[in-house]
Design a protein around this motif. Structure first.
Motif, PDB file in Angstrom:
ATOM      1  N   MET A  89       0.892  -1.031  -0.146  1.00  0.00           N
ATOM      2  CA  MET A  89      -0.076   0.199   0.055  1.00  0.00           C
ATOM      3  C   MET A  89       0.960   1.242  -0.046  1.00  0.00           C
ATOM      4  O   MET A  89       1.767   1.227   0.658  1.00  0.00           O
ATOM      5  N   ASP A  90       0.448   2.237  -0.677  1.00  0.00           N
ATOM      6  CA  ASP A  90       0.836   3.598  -0.593  1.00  0.00           C
ATOM      7  C   ASP A  90      -0.402   4.561  -0.736  1.00  0.00           C
ATOM      8  O   ASP A  90      -0.672   4.944  -1.974  1.00  0.00           O
ATOM      9  N   LEU A  91      -1.030   4.801   0.242  1.00  0.00           N
ATOM     10  CA  LEU A  91      -2.412   5.520   0.159  1.00  0.00           C
ATOM     11  C   LEU A  91      -2.167   6.866   0.881  1.00  0.00           C
ATOM     12  O   LEU A  91      -1.726   6.921   2.025  1.00  0.00           O
ATOM     13  N   GLY A 103      -2.891  12.450   5.972  1.00  0.00           N
ATOM     14  CA  GLY A 103      -1.514  11.686   6.143  1.00  0.00           C
ATOM     15  C   GLY A 103      -1.471  10.578   5.309  1.00  0.00           C
ATOM     16  O   GLY A 103      -1.937  10.748   4.095  1.00  0.00           O
ATOM     17  N   ARG A 104      -0.639   9.554   5.556  1.00  0.00           N
ATOM     18  CA  ARG A 104      -0.266   8.549   4.361  1.00  0.00           C
ATOM     19  C   ARG A 104       0.128   7.214   5.096  1.00  0.00           C
ATOM     20  O   ARG A 104       0.539   7.036   6.231  1.00  0.00           O
ATOM     21  N   LYS A 157       3.578   1.188   7.964  1.00  0.00           N
ATOM     22  CA  LYS A 157       3.871   2.472   8.586  1.00  0.00           C
ATOM     23  C   LYS A 157       2.802   3.451   8.218  1.00  0.00           C
ATOM     24  O   LYS A 157       1.973   3.167   7.146  1.00  0.00           O
ATOM     25  N   GLY A 158       2.796   4.409   9.153  1.00  0.00           N
ATOM     26  CA  GLY A 158       1.557   5.485   8.864  1.00  0.00           C
ATOM     27  C   GLY A 158       1.949   6.712   9.403  1.00  0.00           C
ATOM     28  O   GLY A 158       2.614   6.714  10.555  1.00  0.00           O
ATOM     29  N   GLU A 159       1.590   7.864   8.833  1.00  0.00           N
ATOM     30  CA  GLU A 159       1.571   9.033   9.649  1.00  0.00           C
ATOM     31  C   GLU A 159       0.590  10.053   9.315  1.00  0.00           C
ATOM     32  O   GLU A 159      -0.083   9.830   8.330  1.00  0.00           O
ATOM     33  N   ALA A 160       0.224  10.673  10.236  1.00  0.00           N
ATOM     34  CA  ALA A 160      -1.002  11.647  10.091  1.00  0.00           C
ATOM     35  C   ALA A 160      -0.918  12.832  10.915  1.00  0.00           C
ATOM     36  O   ALA A 160      -0.209  12.837  11.944  1.00  0.00           O
ATOM     37  N   SER A 161      -1.440  13.885  10.700  1.00  0.00           N
ATOM     38  CA  SER A 161      -1.790  15.070  11.223  1.00  0.00           C
ATOM     39  C   SER A 161      -3.170  15.540  11.586  1.00  0.00           C
ATOM     40  O   SER A 161      -4.165  15.232  10.830  1.00  0.00           O
ATOM     41  N   ILE A 162      -3.589  15.414  12.883  1.00  0.00           N
ATOM     42  CA  ILE A 162      -4.768  15.504  13.508  1.00  0.00           C
ATOM     43  C   ILE A 162      -4.981  16.661  14.021  1.00  0.00           C
ATOM     44  O   ILE A 162      -4.208  17.343  15.066  1.00  0.00           O
TER      45      ILE A 162
END
Length: 258
Positions: free
Chosen positions: A191-193, A226-227, A237-242
């Protein structure tokens, strides 16, 4: 094609006696419109289904919103290296590990699987989906989670409304068939979402109650962008701005000591 709204509900009985439940449905309960352009091919070694384009849109005022992209699914005879990686002790007695060396073709393997109600040669399935820029959920998605225990007085209920979720990127997976181990079901996707979502908690359906006190969520809303991506077959992995806001209301009940 127009189909009825999609909904999923389920519950689990855990060993400690608790009963968690979950659900997924579209809030407005409107039909979905599905369209696609598709072609396929079948050869001695490969079966392809190619969705050149697809769209899943809502009905009525949400018709412009929807998921759009392309997808492809491929089924092939497993390679010798792939078949050799499987432990012989785990292979069924009728499963050949030399599919490529034998004269078995993919149509033959599928025909034999239909007759025997089981695969006689190992296969490999690959699925890949690409979402275009501007793809969005066709309607507000309603996610529910609850938990209760027969020995506890209270319960927990959380209802999340995904009001908007813009998505773009790709997602896919490769699996070997038949799946001989339980952990094969837990294989991570490739995945690359990228996502940009707006969510809120439904009132008064979202609360935490332990029987003596109760917490209610009010005007809770958030935006997350995020991604999500996979580095390899075993790492995700994942990263997000909330950013979010809301209020918490607590109630404490009078209770006599036991």
């Amino acid at each position: 094609v127009t189909c009825a709204p999609i909904g999923i509900d389920g519950a689990l009985q855990l060993r400690d006696g608790s009963i968690p439940s979950f659900g997924l449905t579209f809030k407005e309960d409107r039909p979905l419109n599905i369209s696609c352009a598709m072609e396929g091919s079948l050869s001695d070694e490969q079966f392809d289904v190619d969705l050149k384009s697809f769209s899943i849109t809502g009905d009525g005022s949400s018709r412009k919103r929807g998921l759009r992209g392309s997808a492809k699914a491929t089924l092939v005879l497993a390679s010798d290296d792939s078949a050799a990686r499987r432990s012989p002790r785990r292979l069924p007695s009728n499963l050949s590990t030399k599919a490529k060396d034998s004269r078995t073709t993919l149509p033959d393997a599928l025909f034999e699987a239909q007759l025997n109600r089981a695969l006689v040669v190992p296969l490999e399935a690959r699925v890949c989906m690409n979402l275009e820029n501007g793809s969005d959920l066709p309607d507000t998605l309603r996610l529910t989670f609850g938990d209760k225990h027969p020995l506890m007085l209270g319960d927990v209920s959380v209802v999340v409304l995904v009001e908007r979720a813009a998505l773009r990127g790709r997602c896919g997976f490769t699996v070997e068939l038949p799946m001989l181990r339980k952990r094969d079901l837990l294989q991570l996707p490739e995945m690359d979402l990228h996502f940009d979502a707006a969510i809120s908690l439904e009132e008064p359906s979202s609360y935490v109650d332990d029987g003596f006190s109760k917490a209610l969520f009010q005007d809770v809303g958030a935006r997350a962008s995020g991604r999500l991506w996979s580095e390899n077959e075993e790492r995700f992995k994942g990263e997000a701005s909330i950013q979010g806001s809301g209020r918490l209301q607590a109630e404490i009940r009078d209770s006599s000591p036991v």
